[in-house]
Structure formats: structure tokens, C-alpha cells
Scaffold this active site. Structure first.
Site: not given
Ligand SMILES: C[S@@+](CC[C@H](N)C(=O)[O-])C[C@H]1O[C@@H](n2cnc3c(N)ncnc32)[C@H](O)[C@@H]1O
Length: 412
Positions: A79-81
């Protein structure tokens, strides 16, 4: 004593407080700019979409949460930043009633998109990995985002039966633009994609104009690489005579390794440019400037466990570099005396034409400083492969499998 008692009885920080802190930080950094994206970030409980991470880590503004790794420990899915998600949603200009395709499914970002498009919109998220789509589907359902369609498949073909899309957000590092992304985008729609051009990755928001895509905004980013049909491997040229140096070419390879056979035996030429970079000052447009100006542009990585002294880059893992004939050079820097963290840029080069190459690269660094520093940076355009040269405008053309990408520099 008082402090200890206070610490002991102070209540634990809540997810809502952490979410608030994350949002404040993203507004401060300029990554989050619109009330709509802020409202979505405030509403969706990120920590419940990232059960793999401790609470505080889930809300760390600049950290991705890895959800799947390869057997070698390499991140395959995350889950991207929050920072990257926020600025890509802003780049996508996603609003009510839009039809959006997300490529790469973590669940959380699809929930944010669902909040942005509202009940009259349509969200599709696709991932090549069935473990990832199963996870995303489960979490979205648990949180009531039942309208999001989760599809397992290779993004190279897109999803024709849900098209046209007003926006496509690609959340894996792409080397090329799949024709399906352009074809499935509505005229005037936006494609936001972390695109690698000459080894440099930027999140670029493109607008569709017929068969052409034109860039609207460009941001620095990093992503796990695209898998499947459009996977692409960087080629590494290893100058003979040492095992220490790797020159990485992501598009066309300039020259032959044997051209550089004797380069490492020549003395290193060092040139300083007089161009200084202050602490925390960005110079990402310099990377793109050199990638535009230098035919033999590449990046250099040096093995950490070998130190022969042949090269001495300030950054061993990633340096801008170039090859010309039987010489190669790289950009480095040295600390400025008395300046708090400031550096001066310089060039080191090896080979029989090292002095000319070092001077050529240094001149380009100086011209960036004079003409482009602080400017808006370059514009990119994407044309279908096979487009004739006279139909292209731009200073550098980068040929991919499916597309021809141009880079142009507006006067700053
Ligand atoms: C950074 S993660 C996605 C993050 C997600 N958008 C989020 O933050 O909520 C990248 C994903 O892209 C997927 N991916 C890689 N290549 C793909 C392809 N060719 N087609 C579809 N998905 C792909 C990976 O399996 C991985 O799950």
C-alpha cells in the site's frame, strides 16, 4: 517525577489523531492541496487497510506498507506511502461521477478513489497477482466499498469492457505506455503513471489529445516495477578491468563494453562546476536535463564491498553518468566549507577523452543552473510507436516498444 506520572496516565494516541497528523504533514509538504482529497484521507481508516503494519507505521506520511515480498525479500506489492497516494490523486484531478481505473490494488487507494467519485462514479482496480486482488477485495468489502470492481489481470491489456475511463492511475513502475491505457482513456482524460525514462522515474499526469498524450505535471517518485507483458529489465554495462562499476542503461545502450576496456586504466579527471546545491534543495530537473542533453546518459551504481579507488562517487548507489566513445563520467559533489550541508557539483571522468567529456557534462550542469533551475521542468509527450520523426516535437526522443516519448524544455 511529574513527567513520568503524566506519561503513564496519558491516553494512547488514537488512529484519528494519527490520521490528522498525517494530513497536516501532507498539507505542509504541498503534496495534499485539495479539500476533496483531504476529506477522503480523513474518512478512510488507512490502518484498517494495512493490518500488516503497526498503527503508527500505517500513518507515516512517507512510508509504504509492504504487503507481499518475493522469496529474495524484494517488495512485490504494497500500500503506497500516503505522500505518493495524495499527490497522484491530486495529479489525477479525480472528481464526482468519474469513471476511474486503478492499476495495482492495495485496497486503500481504491477506497479513496471511491470517496472522490461518489455514488455516481465507477471504480475499477486491477492487479496481476491473485493474492493481491483477494486481499483488496476482502478489505474493500469489509469496509462497505462494495461498488469497487476488483479484477485480476495484466494491465498491459487494460479493461476494455469498463472503458472509457476519465482517469487511469497506474501504481506500479512502468517503462512504457501500454496502447490500451491511451485507447481506454476518454478524450481529455488523465493518465497518471510512474514512468521510467532513461532510468529516471517520475509520476507524470498525461492528458489524452487524440492519439497523443501530453504531460500536465511531473513529480519525483519510486515504485515497485511492473510485471507481466510489459516488464522491462535495465541493461548494465560493466567496464572491463574492474568488477566495481555498473553503468545502467534503461533504454538504448550506448556503445559496447569493449569500448571502455582501457578507460579504468587512465587517471581520473575531476572538474568542478561552481554550481552549488543547498541542503534539501531539489535538483530533480537537473537529472532530466542531463538525460535530455547527453546522448550517452546512463546511471551508475558502484559495489559497496569493493573499493579500488578507480571511481569515487558521492552516491555509490545512484549517480547520473554518461558514456561517450571510450570514456565515461559521472556527476558527484563535495561539501562546501562552512556551509551547513551545501555541496558543489562536479564531474569525474575516465578514458582517453575524459577531459572533454567532463567539461561537456559540467557545461550542461552550468546551463541547467542558468536557464532551468527553479523553472517548471520539462514537458513530456507520448506518441504511438511508428510515428514519423517529422510528426514529433521535442528535444530528445526516447523510443520504447509501444511508444515514442519526447522531452521538451519550455523557456524558464
Ligand atoms: C505499489 S502496489 C499498488 C498499490 C496500491 N495502488 C495502493 O497503494 O493501494 C503495485 C501493484 O502493482 C501490481 N502489478 C505489477 N505489474 C502489474 C501488471 N502488469 N498488471 C497489474 N498489476 C500489476 C503488483 O502486483 C502490485 O500489487
Amino acid at each position: 517525577m511529574t513527567n513520568t506520572v503524566e506519561a503513564a496516565i496519558s491516553p494512547e494516541i488514537t488512529p484519528e489523531q494519527l490520521r490528522g497528523q498525517m494530513i497536516s504533514e501532507l498539507k505542509r509538504s504541498g503534496d495534499l492541496t485539495s479539500p476533496a482529497v483531504e476529506a477522503a484521507l480523513r474518512k478512510v481508516p488507512r490502518h484498517e487497510f494495512t493490518p500488516e503494519a503497526p498503527l503508527e507505521r500505517a500513518y507515516a506520511a512517507y512510508d509504504a506498507v509492504v504487503t507481499k515480498s518475493s522469496e529474495h525479500g524484494v517488495a512485490m506489492s504494497s500500500v503506497s506511502a500516503p505522500q505518493i497516494q495524495a499527490f497522484m490523486l491530486e495529479q489525477g484531478g479525480i472528481g464526482p461521477s468519474m469513471r476511474v481505473l486503478e492499476i495495482g490494488s492495495g485496497g486503500y487507494n481504491a477506497a479513496l478513489i471511491a470517496e472522490l467519485v461518489g455514488e455516481d462514479g465507477q471504480v475499477t482496480t486491477m492487479d496481476i497477482d491473485p493474492d493481491v486482488t483477494e486481499r483488496a477485495q476482502r478489505l474493500l468489502k469489509q469496509h462497505g466499498y462494495t461498488g469497487v470492481q476488483v479484477v485480476t489481470g495484466d494491465a498491459a491489456v487494460g479493461i476494455a469492457d469498463r472503458a472509457p475511463f476519465d482517469a487511469i492511475l497506474v501504481t506500479a513502475g512502468a517503462w512504457d505506455i501500454a496502447p490500451a491505457w491511451r485507447d481506454q482513456l476518454a478524450e481529455g482524460g488523465r493518465l497518471v503513471v510512474p514512468l521510467r525514462v532513461r532510468g529516471l522515474t517520475r509520476s507524470i499526469a498525461f492528458v489524452r489529445r487524440g492519439s497523443r498524450l501530453e504531460s500536465e505535471s511531473v513529480r519525483v517518485c519510486g515504485f515497485v516495477p511492473m510485471q507481466g507483458e510489459d516488464e522491462h529489465h535495465t541493461q548494465v554495462l560493466l567496464p572491463t578491468g574492474t568488477e566495481e562499476i555498473g553503468l545502467k542503461f534503461d533504454d538504448e545502450v550506448m556503445g559496447d563494453p569493449s569500448d571502455l576496456d582501457n578507460a579504468v586504466k587512465t587517471p581520473r579527471v575531476e572538474t568542478w562546476t561552481g554550481v552549488t546545491i543547498g541542503r534539501q534543495q531539489p535538483f530533480d530537473t537537473l537529472q532530466l536535463w542531463l538525460a535530455t542533453k547527453l546522448d550517452g546518459f546512463c546511471t551508475m551504481a558502484v559495489r559497496d564491498d569493493l573499493d579500488t579507488g578507480i571511481v569515487a562517487p558521492a552516491n555509490k548507489w545512484f549517480s547520473m553518468a554518461a558514456v561517450a566513445g571510450n570514456s565515461f563520467g559521472y556527476v558527484t559533489w563535495r561539501r562546501l566549507e562552512g556551509d551547513d550541508g551545501g555541496v558543489e557539483l562536479g564531474v569525474h571522468a575516465l578514458g582517453t577523452q575524459a577531459a572533454e567529456l567532463a567539461e561537456q557534462v559540467a557545461d550542461h550542469i552550468r546551463s541547467w543552473d542558468r536557464e532551468q533551475r527553479g523553472g517548471p521542468g520539462p514537458a513530456f509527450a507520448v506518441y504511438p510507436a511508428g510515428t514519423e520523426d517529422d510528426q514529433l516535437s521535442g528535444e530528445r526522443v526516447v523510443n520504447k516498444r509501444n511508444s515514442r516519448i519526447t522531452i521538451s524544455w519550455p523557456a524558464a
